[in-house]
Write an enzyme that holds these catalytic residues in place. Structure first.
Site, PDB file in Angstrom:
ATOM      1  N   SER A 107       9.800   0.219  -3.416  1.00 28.02           N
ATOM      2  CA  SER A 107       8.623   1.057  -3.655  1.00 28.02           C
ATOM      3  C   SER A 107       8.505   2.562  -2.856  1.00 28.02           C
ATOM      4  O   SER A 107       9.432   3.201  -2.975  1.00 28.02           O
ATOM      5  CB  SER A 107       7.134   0.361  -3.207  1.00 28.02           C
ATOM      6  OG  SER A 107       6.031   0.932  -3.427  1.00 28.02           O
ATOM      7  N   ASP A 242       6.202  -5.973 -12.946  1.00 23.51           N
ATOM      8  CA  ASP A 242       5.531  -5.192 -12.163  1.00 23.51           C
ATOM      9  C   ASP A 242       4.289  -4.688 -12.569  1.00 23.51           C
ATOM     10  O   ASP A 242       4.244  -3.938 -13.573  1.00 23.51           O
ATOM     11  CB  ASP A 242       6.530  -3.957 -11.495  1.00 23.51           C
ATOM     12  CG  ASP A 242       5.789  -3.375 -10.073  1.00 23.51           C
ATOM     13  OD1 ASP A 242       4.729  -3.239  -9.996  1.00 23.51           O
ATOM     14  OD2 ASP A 242       6.656  -2.783  -9.345  1.00 23.51           O
ATOM     15  N   HIS A 280      12.944 -11.818  -4.895  1.00 24.73           N
ATOM     16  CA  HIS A 280      13.688 -12.460  -5.846  1.00 24.73           C
ATOM     17  C   HIS A 280      15.075 -12.738  -5.673  1.00 24.73           C
ATOM     18  O   HIS A 280      15.835 -11.731  -5.355  1.00 24.73           O
ATOM     19  CB  HIS A 280      13.348 -11.938  -7.209  1.00 24.73           C
ATOM     20  CG  HIS A 280      13.729 -12.740  -8.478  1.00 24.73           C
ATOM     21  ND1 HIS A 280      14.843 -13.153  -8.840  1.00 24.73           N
ATOM     22  CD2 HIS A 280      12.887 -13.407  -9.368  1.00 24.73           C
ATOM     23  CE1 HIS A 280      14.704 -14.187 -10.132  1.00 24.73           C
ATOM     24  NE2 HIS A 280      13.528 -14.219 -10.200  1.00 24.73           N
TER      25      HIS A 280
END
Length: 291
Positions: A107, A242, A280
């Site tokens: 991000s 997302d 993940h």
């Protein structure tokens, strides 16, 4: 070193967490968290799952694995988040003799990585606008803002010259803040305004919307920018699940890198929501394979 945590500055958030370190290791992976420049729930501990996945690999022991915290908004505004990242890198160079480094950021952590590739230009413009906006607003001075001195900037450049950037893994990042607000509107504009002093400042904060960074030139990381162009491995990851960032930011970044004639490897997968993608196992494996 308390539980692997060391301070690279005076502020409580100027901290590095050493998940794995051996001075004989040649390469370091640095991890930079997200959180919209403001969320205290996002820290270096975001990467515990990624670190665990990486450490399952038989070759993982040859890498130093370090994550960092940095000061948050609204306590500080751009470009102090970037300055903190630079100070963390400087600390690693000077105190741990780290020179070969790969970075993965999520991000706004990915935003900070992009800014790092033109850090002098981003700092110059960012501090200039911040000082101008602060004077107009509160009559504050450059000293009040604790803008780094010329000597501090010189020492920073000397430290950065000693770093060899190997791989940058951008994970569900923000690359064009102006376009982010255009896409999402008021809710996102709120946290952006927390982190930046004005629309002009956030427009100049990344290369994609900056009027001062030439899209046709190589990244101006340092005097070895040609080496950055030729040797830095750029990896772009995006979860198609997302819920906070669509593919638009990633597509804009891909378009920008293509204009620069830079090579990159894009990966898109079903890796969960915004706060799950960096946890993940597939993402961890891509990061490890890339460094």
């Amino acid at each position: 070193m308390d539980d692997g945590i060391v301070s690279y500055g005076e502020h409580p958030l100027n901290r590095l967490k050493f998940f794995q370190f051996d001075k004989s290791n040649d390469v370091t992976l640095l991890l930079i968290h997200g959180g919209a420049w403001r969320d205290p729930n996002n820290t270096y501990n975001d990467f515990k799952d990624m670190i665990s996945h990486i450490q399952k690999n038989q070759y993982a022991a040859k890498y130093n694995l370090i994550a960092m915290n940095y000061r948050l908004s609204p306590e500080v505004k751009h470009p102090f988040h970037l300055w903190d990242v630079l100070e963390g890198l400087q600390f690693l160079v000077q105190n741990y003799d780290i020179h070969k480094i790969s970075i993965a950021g999520h991000s706004v952590g990915a935003t900070l990585m992009l800014q790092l590739l033109d850090y002098n230009k981003i700092l110059d413009t960012g501090f200039q606008i911040l000082v101008e906006d602060s004077k107009a607003d509160k009559n504050r001075t450059e000293t009040d803002l604790h803008v780094p001195s010329k000597k501090e900037r010189i020492l920073m450049n000397e430290a950065m010259e000693k770093l060899q950037l190997r791989t940058f893994c951008f994970i569900d990042g923000i690359y064009d803040i102006t376009q982010l607000i255009s896409e999402y509107g008021c809710p996102y504009e709120s946290f952006v305004n927390n982190a930046f002093s004005s629309p002009e400042q956030y427009a100049e904060a990344t290369q994609l919307s900056s009027s001062t960074v030439d899209v046709g030139s190589p990244f101006s990381y340092n005097t070895h920018s040609a080496n950055v162009r030729n040797e830095l491995n750029l990896v772009i990851l995006q979860s198609n699940k997302d819920e906070l960032l669509s593919m638009r930011q990633t597509n804009l970044f891909i378009e920008y890198l293509t204009q620069k004639n830079l090579n990159f490897k894009p990966f898109v997968g079903e890796w969960g929501g915004h706060e799950h993608v960096y946890r993940h196992e597939d993402v961890a494996n891509i990061v490890l394979d890339s460094i």
